[in-house]
Design an enzyme around this catalytic site. Structure first.
Site, PDB file in Angstrom:
ATOM      1  N   VAL A  36      12.958 -45.644  22.939  1.00  0.00           N
ATOM      2  CA  VAL A  36      13.906 -46.647  22.428  1.00  0.00           C
ATOM      3  C   VAL A  36      15.199 -45.940  22.031  1.00  0.00           C
ATOM      4  O   VAL A  36      15.178 -44.873  21.404  1.00  0.00           O
ATOM      5  CB  VAL A  36      13.315 -47.405  21.226  1.00  0.00           C
ATOM      6  CG1 VAL A  36      14.325 -48.409  20.669  1.00  0.00           C
ATOM      7  CG2 VAL A  36      12.023 -48.119  21.629  1.00  0.00           C
ATOM      8  N   LEU A  57      12.283 -45.071  15.383  1.00  0.00           N
ATOM      9  CA  LEU A  57      12.347 -45.597  16.744  1.00  0.00           C
ATOM     10  C   LEU A  57      11.373 -44.826  17.626  1.00  0.00           C
ATOM     11  O   LEU A  57      11.242 -43.605  17.500  1.00  0.00           O
ATOM     12  CB  LEU A  57      13.764 -45.454  17.316  1.00  0.00           C
ATOM     13  CG  LEU A  57      14.861 -46.338  16.710  1.00  0.00           C
ATOM     14  CD1 LEU A  57      16.207 -45.996  17.334  1.00  0.00           C
ATOM     15  CD2 LEU A  57      14.554 -47.814  16.903  1.00  0.00           C
ATOM     16  N   ASP A  58      10.701 -45.534  18.527  1.00  0.00           N
ATOM     17  CA  ASP A  58       9.838 -44.870  19.500  1.00  0.00           C
ATOM     18  C   ASP A  58      10.676 -43.952  20.388  1.00  0.00           C
ATOM     19  O   ASP A  58      11.884 -44.187  20.567  1.00  0.00           O
ATOM     20  CB  ASP A  58       9.122 -45.907  20.368  1.00  0.00           C
ATOM     21  CG  ASP A  58       8.044 -46.666  19.598  1.00  0.00           C
ATOM     22  OD1 ASP A  58       7.644 -46.175  18.520  1.00  0.00           O
ATOM     23  OD2 ASP A  58       7.619 -47.736  20.066  1.00  0.00           O
ATOM     24  N   PRO A  59      10.063 -42.925  20.976  1.00  0.00           N
ATOM     25  CA  PRO A  59      10.826 -41.980  21.809  1.00  0.00           C
ATOM     26  C   PRO A  59      11.645 -42.634  22.916  1.00  0.00           C
ATOM     27  O   PRO A  59      12.763 -42.194  23.205  1.00  0.00           O
ATOM     28  CB  PRO A  59       9.732 -41.071  22.388  1.00  0.00           C
ATOM     29  CG  PRO A  59       8.653 -41.087  21.356  1.00  0.00           C
ATOM     30  CD  PRO A  59       8.668 -42.483  20.794  1.00  0.00           C
TER      31      PRO A  59
END
Length: 365
Positions: A46, A42-44
């Site tokens: 998200v 997951l992106d930071p």
């Protein structure tokens, strides 16, 4: 509780800010073990479901990562748009779509085909749209929102995103990292019930997969690397087709392994499952013997038997030993291997009168 014996999954609710790899590091520090990995980065910014694999379950990361993902997100259009228009363009982007990964991504920027299983409008306020999407693993939701905005002619981008499930692991199983650390601390003091309740065993990853129960008599062969054949099957739970992934479990409901079906469940024959992951522990050395006929002449770890002093191979026709064939008793010439491979030289001691060819290269090796 010995944390090194944990083999399973824990579902964390990732907060905004840290990377998925940072969460890996924290879980390793909390448990004091190294075998920890996340499923689906997951992106930071998200939030949501970040499934952590622990112990032997780390080997299933690539398998679970194949599962569909679900998200709830917010998209902003740059111009006014009606609900009917939003639903229309959402329908356009349901099914198989083309995607180009964003510039800042961990994969090569090549055009890919991904499947969006469902894309639903949940709520709309002005230019903001709340949506739910279920998609194939590896689909970029940020890119999906940008593409929808471009095709609609209004322009748009993703504002917020939360993952709600990865395969069978959903947010109703989520716990925060702080709660997980507290459970581990209690387990260190002997109160491990709460932690055990939140660790899902390895079979949970295959909750929605067809399963095959194997006979106890087939377990040893599988542990030593054999694939699953029809004679080793006790029960088939669910339908599957050739080429689909299946889970193989024991009569005690423990995960034996997983692999690809070599036939359909309606037409079982010969080789049924080609394993790519096996979780049984083989008995080291057991049944690994050298035999002459039915007689075991060399057991693993014992002294070398008198009849197998040389490499394994065919039975020597001159000596009766089982080993590499030495060839005829009298051979005029032999082939030297290595850098002089292919040159033929006389045997040592043969034709010492100088009539033979001069030897080169390997005399003093």
């Amino acid at each position: 509780m010995d944390f090194s014996n944990i083999n399973g999954f824990v579902v964390l609710d990732k907060p905004q800010g840290p990377t998925s790899h940072q969460v890996d590091h924290w879980v390793r520090e909390i448990l004091g073990i190294e075998k920890v990995a996340h499923i689906g980065t997951l992106d930071p910014n998200v939030t949501g479901v970040l499934t952590m694999a622990i112990g032997k379950a780390v080997r299933l990361v690539d398998v679970v990562h194949e599962s569909p993902k679900e998200y709830v997100g917010v998209m902003r259009f740059y111009e006014d748009i009606t609900e009917e228009e939003v639903r229309y363009y959402f329908k356009k982007f349901t099914g198989r779509i083309y995607q180009l990964p964003p510039v800042r991504s961990a994969v090569a920027r090549s055009l890919r085909i991904k499947t969006v299983y469902s894309l639903d409008l949940l709520e709309k306020k002005d230019r903001l749209v709340l949506f739910h999407v279920k998609c194939e693993s590896g689909t970029y939701i940020r890119t999906l929102c940008t593409d929808i905005g471009y095709v609609s002619g209004k322009g748009g981008q993703m504002v917020d995103l939360r993952r709600t499930s990865t395969g069978p692991f959903s947010e109703d199983r989520c716990i925060t990292l702080q709660d997980f650390a507290a459970m581990v601390e209690l387990a260190r003091k002997g109160e491990d019930k709460l932690l055990r309740d939140h660790i899902l065993d390895m079979t949970y990853a295959f909750k929605d997969y067809p399963k095959i129960v194997v006979k106890r008599s087939a377990m040893r062969n599988i542990a030593h690397g054999s694939d699953l054949y029809a004679g080793g099957i006790k029960i088939i739970d669910g339908k599957f087709r050739k080429g689909e992934r299946v889970a193989v479990i024991s009569e005690d409901n423990d995960l034996v392994g997983t692999g690809i079906a070599m036939c359909s469940s309606d037409n079982i024959f010969m080789k049924v499952v080609d394993f790519d992951h096996i979780f049984l522990e083989a008995d080291d050395g057991k049944d690994n013997v050298v035999r002459i006929g039915k007689e075991a002449v060399q057991k693993s770890g014992s002294g070398l038997h008198k009849d197998i002093q040389r490499s394994e191979g065919r039975k020597d026709t001159r000596t009766g030993w089982y080993g590499r064939d030495t060839g005829p008793e009298k051979t005029a010439d032999r082939v030297w291997k290595g850098k002089n491979k292919g040159r033929v030289y006389p045997r040592s001691g043969a034709d010492k009168g100088g009539g033979g060819k001069e030897r080169h290269g390997r005399d003093h090796q």
